[in-house]
Design an enzyme around this catalytic site. Structure first.
Site, PDB file in Angstrom:
ATOM      1  N   PRO A  95       0.819  -1.222   0.000  1.00 46.04           N
ATOM      2  CA  PRO A  95       0.000   0.000   0.000  1.00 46.04           C
ATOM      3  C   PRO A  95       0.850   1.269   0.000  1.00 46.04           C
ATOM      4  CG  PRO A  95      -0.768  -1.556   1.656  1.00 46.04           C
ATOM      5  CD  PRO A  95       0.565  -2.040   1.165  1.00 46.04           C
ATOM      6  N   GLU A  96       0.780   2.016  -1.091  1.00 48.60           N
ATOM      7  CA  GLU A  96       1.374   3.348  -1.120  1.00 48.60           C
ATOM      8  C   GLU A  96       0.233   4.309  -1.398  1.00 48.60           C
ATOM      9  OE1 GLU A  96       5.159   3.860  -2.473  1.00 48.60           O
ATOM     10  OE2 GLU A  96       5.696   1.748  -2.475  1.00 48.60           O
TER      11      GLU A  96
ATOM     12  N   LYS B  13      -1.587   7.898   3.450  1.00 52.38           N
ATOM     13  CA  LYS B  13      -1.917   6.472   3.536  1.00 52.38           C
ATOM     14  C   LYS B  13      -3.063   6.210   4.506  1.00 52.38           C
ATOM     15  CE  LYS B  13       2.891   5.317   2.891  1.00 52.38           C
ATOM     16  NZ  LYS B  13       3.921   4.334   3.269  1.00 52.38           N
TER      17      LYS B  13
ATOM     18  N   ARG C 172      13.939   0.891   6.925  1.00 51.34           N
ATOM     19  CA  ARG C 172      13.476   0.232   5.704  1.00 51.34           C
ATOM     20  C   ARG C 172      14.666  -0.247   4.896  1.00 51.34           C
ATOM     21  NH1 ARG C 172       8.258   2.149   4.810  1.00 51.34           N
ATOM     22  NH2 ARG C 172       8.056   0.521   3.237  1.00 51.34           N
TER      23      ARG C 172
END
Ligand SMILES: [Zn+2]
Length: 268
Positions: A2-3, A51, A255
């Site tokens: 999901p972006e 988001k 990340r």
């Protein structure tokens, strides 16, 4: 993953399934909403901010919350999803144990899987959840100058981490971060203050997200063929599509990042 574009698409799915309808049932499978029943509530609209998903509802007259505007907030993080089904259709998208919310309307059933930060709040309090976000790349109020202003306020931060920081601009996830920096020829470790054309970088991020609105396959290359949808993301050790150098992968902050060491030089 999901972006911003995925969340935008999801908001549209909920808009088409539920907006303007009165809910005929709800089922929340999270402790904080276990006793919440939205039967009879009217769905005003579905929106996304970065988001975050915002499903705006009005409680029915006579209800203790009657006549007030409420927002059902959810966040997809890495693994969440909303799907809409026709009444009677089998819920096949994900395993049933991942279901966190079910909203029924006369014409559709919306099922939320693995949702995070699920909360029912007054619409007037939305800013408490999304007010910290930078300009939304896919929002009606997208403001590239403000995004650049927020980025340059922390010139020593790496551009790779700064693009993911939703306080700078809202909607870029790891895939678009990696791809934008490859297309700009900028190393993810470049300090923000040393990025040659920050406005161009921000503009490209917005264009890539906007180009992927309305479909679920995310592509930055123009190809929708499996294995050909990205330049560097998810392609560790594979040859760069431009120069043939092996794509690299490394941790950056919390990340991972992917980059071509030849096309994006100058890692400190
Ligand atoms: Zn390369």
């Amino acid at each position: 993953m999901p972006e911003g574009d995925t969340v935008w698409n999801t908001a549209r799915v909920l808009q088409r399934a539920l907006a303007g309808t009165r809910l005929t049932g709800s089922d929340f499978r999270v402790p904080q909403l276990a006793v919440t029943d939205l039967t009879g509530w009217t769905v005003r609209e579905s929106a996304s901010r970065g988001k975050h998903l915002l499903l705006r509802l009005t409680a029915p007259d006579g209800h203790p919350d009657g006549g007030r505007d409420w927002t059902l907030h959810s966040h997809l993080r890495m693994d969440g999803a909303w799907r809409a089904y026709a009444p009677g259709e089998r819920w096949a998208a994900r395993p049933a144990h991942l279901i966190r919310a079910v909203l029924r309307s006369p014409g559709a059933v919306a099922v939320g899987y693995h949702l995070h930060e699920l909360a029912l709040i007054p619409t007037a309090a939305e800013e408490s959840l999304v007010g910290h976000l930078g300009p939304d790349l896919l929002g009606p109020d997208w403001d590239p100058d403000e995004a650049v202003r927020r980025l340059v306020a922390h010139p020593d931060e790496s551009i790779g981490e700064a693009l993911l920081d939703q306080r700078n601009l809202a909607g870029v996830g790891n895939l678009y971060k990696c791809e934008v920096l490859f297309l700009r020829g900028v190393s993810p470790w470049t300090p923000v203050g040393a990025v040659p054309d920050l406005a161009g970088t921000v503009a490209l991020a917005q264009r890539l997200l906007a180009a992927n609105r309305g479909r679920w396959t995310q592509s930055t290359t123009g190809s929708l063929h499996r294995g050909q949808t990205s330049y560097v993301y998810g392609r560790r050790a594979q040859p760069c599509r431009r120069c043939g150098t092996a794509i690299r992968k490394a941790e950056q902050g919390e990340r991972v990042t992917y980059w071509c060491p030849a096309c994006q030089p100058d890692r400190p």
